[in-house]
Scaffold this motif. Structure first.
Motif, PDB file in Angstrom:
ATOM      1  N   ASP A 282     -16.328  47.937 -19.946  1.00 42.11           N
ATOM      2  CA  ASP A 282     -17.641  47.807 -20.579  1.00 42.11           C
ATOM      3  C   ASP A 282     -17.657  48.267 -22.027  1.00 42.11           C
ATOM      4  O   ASP A 282     -18.731  48.308 -22.653  1.00 42.11           O
ATOM      5  CB  ASP A 282     -18.686  48.587 -19.778  1.00 42.11           C
ATOM      6  CG  ASP A 282     -18.947  47.965 -18.416  1.00 42.11           C
ATOM      7  OD1 ASP A 282     -18.988  46.722 -18.346  1.00 42.11           O
ATOM      8  OD2 ASP A 282     -19.077  48.704 -17.430  1.00 42.11           O
ATOM      9  N   ASP A 283     -16.469  48.582 -22.580  1.00 39.56           N
ATOM     10  CA  ASP A 283     -16.416  48.989 -23.979  1.00 39.56           C
ATOM     11  C   ASP A 283     -16.846  47.846 -24.887  1.00 39.56           C
ATOM     12  O   ASP A 283     -16.522  46.680 -24.642  1.00 39.56           O
ATOM     13  CB  ASP A 283     -15.000  49.423 -24.358  1.00 39.56           C
ATOM     14  CG  ASP A 283     -14.598  50.724 -23.667  1.00 39.56           C
ATOM     15  OD1 ASP A 283     -15.454  51.316 -22.980  1.00 39.56           O
ATOM     16  OD2 ASP A 283     -13.420  51.123 -23.802  1.00 39.56           O
ATOM     17  N   LYS A 284     -17.539  48.177 -25.937  1.00 38.73           N
ATOM     18  CA  LYS A 284     -18.053  47.166 -26.866  1.00 38.73           C
ATOM     19  C   LYS A 284     -16.924  46.383 -27.528  1.00 38.73           C
ATOM     20  O   LYS A 284     -17.054  45.177 -27.797  1.00 38.73           O
ATOM     21  CB  LYS A 284     -18.922  47.854 -27.922  1.00 38.73           C
ATOM     22  CG  LYS A 284     -19.578  46.887 -28.896  1.00 38.73           C
ATOM     23  CD  LYS A 284     -20.452  47.638 -29.893  1.00 38.73           C
ATOM     24  CE  LYS A 284     -21.068  46.664 -30.897  1.00 38.73           C
ATOM     25  NZ  LYS A 284     -21.909  47.336 -31.902  1.00 38.73           N
ATOM     26  N   ASP A 285     -15.801  47.049 -27.799  1.00 38.44           N
ATOM     27  CA  ASP A 285     -14.702  46.390 -28.514  1.00 38.44           C
ATOM     28  C   ASP A 285     -13.607  45.869 -27.580  1.00 38.44           C
ATOM     29  O   ASP A 285     -12.508  45.542 -28.015  1.00 38.44           O
ATOM     30  CB  ASP A 285     -14.086  47.352 -29.529  1.00 38.44           C
ATOM     31  CG  ASP A 285     -13.448  48.572 -28.879  1.00 38.44           C
ATOM     32  OD1 ASP A 285     -13.704  48.789 -27.667  1.00 38.44           O
ATOM     33  OD2 ASP A 285     -12.702  49.302 -29.556  1.00 38.44           O
ATOM     34  N   ALA A 286     -13.898  45.783 -26.282  1.00 33.07           N
ATOM     35  CA  ALA A 286     -12.880  45.345 -25.317  1.00 33.07           C
ATOM     36  C   ALA A 286     -12.636  43.844 -25.422  1.00 33.07           C
ATOM     37  O   ALA A 286     -13.553  43.053 -25.644  1.00 33.07           O
ATOM     38  CB  ALA A 286     -13.307  45.710 -23.902  1.00 33.07           C
TER      39      ALA A 286
END
Length: 548
Positions: A282-286
């Protein structure tokens, strides 16, 4: 002098299922053994492979199965074949061997006859020999095969493209190809997939610029879908991600294995600490990398869109990149997937089948290969018939005599004796094997027909109970139905079905004997006729009569 026969068990006039046989006197050499993705009308079928009865019947003369590379359309049938023919020897290069061994392990198949080969090392079989030569494709260690015979070489290209920027284990050896051509090539089998595309495939097979632009314009999470075996595409993605601060999360066991092999063998230089785990989903930069599996393209992505995936949930802020061009065989499915993604409010980026190509030979690539190999006879293979026609036109365009360009269908035998083409109309039996789960024995034409009937018209089951001694009817016929009518609104129809069934049963019962076959046949015929008159549908009718 030799008598040579060449034919296809699969791969002509179709997408996938590539399997080509060359018989030199008594020796048999098989090139590739691929699968074909099941179409929508093959209900419940996972994939399709060529019928390999010819190999079973002639296994004593088979010298080996030679795999060009590890794509499903070229190697996807190997597990099913070696399970039936464990004595078959399979020759393939290092990267393909790793992939095959893992597929065998996952399928629970113990197979010891994998022979890992190196490009440019001749494999001798008495008076004949096989020489693998490296060609450029989207996987490393892709090879074509030169089968050297007394009357000249038979050269099978497999899939290839000419791209000078692809180096190392991807690099085609044009010098070796020219050397093979100068030795005298009797016949060449060349791929046709992109024969209708004008020019060279390169640089349209490269997508680094598209990935770079997508990464720069996307602030939030990026979901990328790719076929697991398209290693060069994965490498391009990793190279571009390495220039950012993003982290890659790999989903799927098979895809993880491929990427681990890439990293361990230094096919791509990427910091392993930049590969995240489930905690980074769920990381924004994934950048979430998901695979298209062998049974159904976009299956994993469909699961995510429909909310069935255990780990990945789609968000309106996501961007989805389909890292494969939409082609003819998957166009309908791909458009539906894109539509479903758009309904979620998600930005989706697709690749044009005109401007973004896979690593297959276009018309100029084909003509360059023909110029290097300079075969006496040419057989277009790998592709639908319209592609094969365009391939033949490319050969004609560089001056090859039309009578030496051989357009065939699966099973048609090309016979060459003492270096000259025979007027032969021989044909080898070919067919499809439909793989459903772990077995191909259950997915016959009759089974598919039953599935089609059930999907179109549903099923009606008639149940009745008789006394074992007196043969009297203890329980009159009851009607169960699924997928045919709504029972609560069809009481009159149900009662008439019961009456007809009871009438048939009574007609075929005596004090000492019950005509079960006549009961089942009679109920099926009379109910089918009645139901068609009333509803214009023909549901499957099954009768169950038991004694107690």
């Amino acid at each position: 002098m030799s008598k040579i026969k060449i034919f296809a068990l699969g791969g002509l006039n179709e997408e996938g299922k590539n399997m080509y046989v060359v018989k030199v006197d008594a020796d048999i050499f098989i090139f590739d053994a691929g699968l074909k993705f099941a179409s929508d009308n093959l209900l419940g079928v996972d994939y399709v492979i060529p019928n390999f009865d010819y190999i079973k019947e002639n296994i004593k003369h088979v010298k080996g199965l030679f795999i060009t590379h590890c794509h499903e359309k070229n190697m996807g049938a190997v597990c099913d074949i070696v399970k039936e023919i464990p004595s078959l020897k399979v020759y393939l290069t290092g990267f393909s061997a790793k992939v095959l061994k893992k597929e065998l392990e996952e399928s629970g198949i113990k197979f010891k006859n994998i022979i890992t080969i190196d490009p440019y090392k001749k494999i001798s079989f008495g008076k004949n020999s096989v020489f693998p030569v490296r060609l450029t494709h989207s996987v490393p260690d892709n090879v074509g095969y030169a089968l050297n015979t007394h009357d000249g070489t038979i050269f099978y290209t497999g899939n290839y493209v000419f791209d000078a920027t692809m180096l190392g284990p991807y690099k085609a050896d044009i010098g070796k190809l020219a050397y093979i051509g100068k030795q005298g090539v009797l016949c060449m089998l060349g791929e046709s997939m992109y024969a209708d595309k004008i020019g060279y495939t390169s640089p349209k097979n490269r997508i680094s610029k598209l990935i770079r632009n997508t990464l720069s314009k996307t602030d939030n999470r990026l979901i990328v879908t790719v076929f697991t075996a398209h290693v060069s595409r994965i490498e391009e993605l990793f190279n571009e991600v390495s220039k950012t601060t993003r982290r890659i999360v790999v989903m799927g066991h098979k895809l993880q294995n491929i990427i681990n092999d890439m990293l361990d063998s230094k096919l791509v230089n990427f910091d392993k600490s930049r590969i995240g785990d489930l905690s980074n989903i769920d990381d924004k930069d994934a950048v979430i990398l998901i695979s298209n599996e062998r049974e159904k393209p976009f299956m994993h992505l469909n699961r995510i869109i429909n909310g069935y995936d255990k780990y990945v949930k789609i968000k309106p802020t996501d961007t989805v990149l389909l890292m494969e061009p939409i082609n003819d065989y998957n166009e309908k499915l791909a458009i539906k997937v894109v539509d479903d993604i758009s309904k979620c409010g998600v930005n989706v980026i697709t690749m044009s089948k005109k401007d973004n190509l896979l690593h297959h030979a276009s018309s100029e690539d084909i003509m360059l290969m023909l110029d290097l190999i300079n075969p006496k006879y040419y057989v277009p293979v790998i592709g639908e018939y319209r592609h094969m026609i365009k391939n033949a036109n490319a050969a004609s365009h560089i001056g090859m005599p039309k009578e030496n360009i051989l357009l065939k269908q699966n099973g048609d035998v090309i016979s060459i004796t003492n270096g000259k083409l025979d007027e032969s109309f021989d044909h080898v039996k070919t067919d499809d094997i439909l793989i459903d789960g772990n077995s191909y024995q259950d997915a016959s034409g009759l089974v598919l027909k039953d599935r089609e009937v059930l999907s179109d018209n549903g099923i009606v089951i008639i149940c009745a109970t008789l006394d074992k001694k007196t043969k009297e009817i203890l329980a009159k016929p009851e009607v169960l139905t699924r997928g045919f009518i709504y029972v609560k609104e069809s009481t009159e129809l149900i009662e008439e079905m019961k009456r007809i069934s009871l009438e048939v049963i009574e007609e075929n019962i005596s004090k000492n004997y019950v005509e079960y076959n006549k009961i089942k046949t009679g109920i099926r015929e009379r109910l089918s006729s009645y139901l068609y008159e009333e509803t214009e549908c023909r549901p499957m009718v099954i009768t169950v009569v038991q004694e107690v």
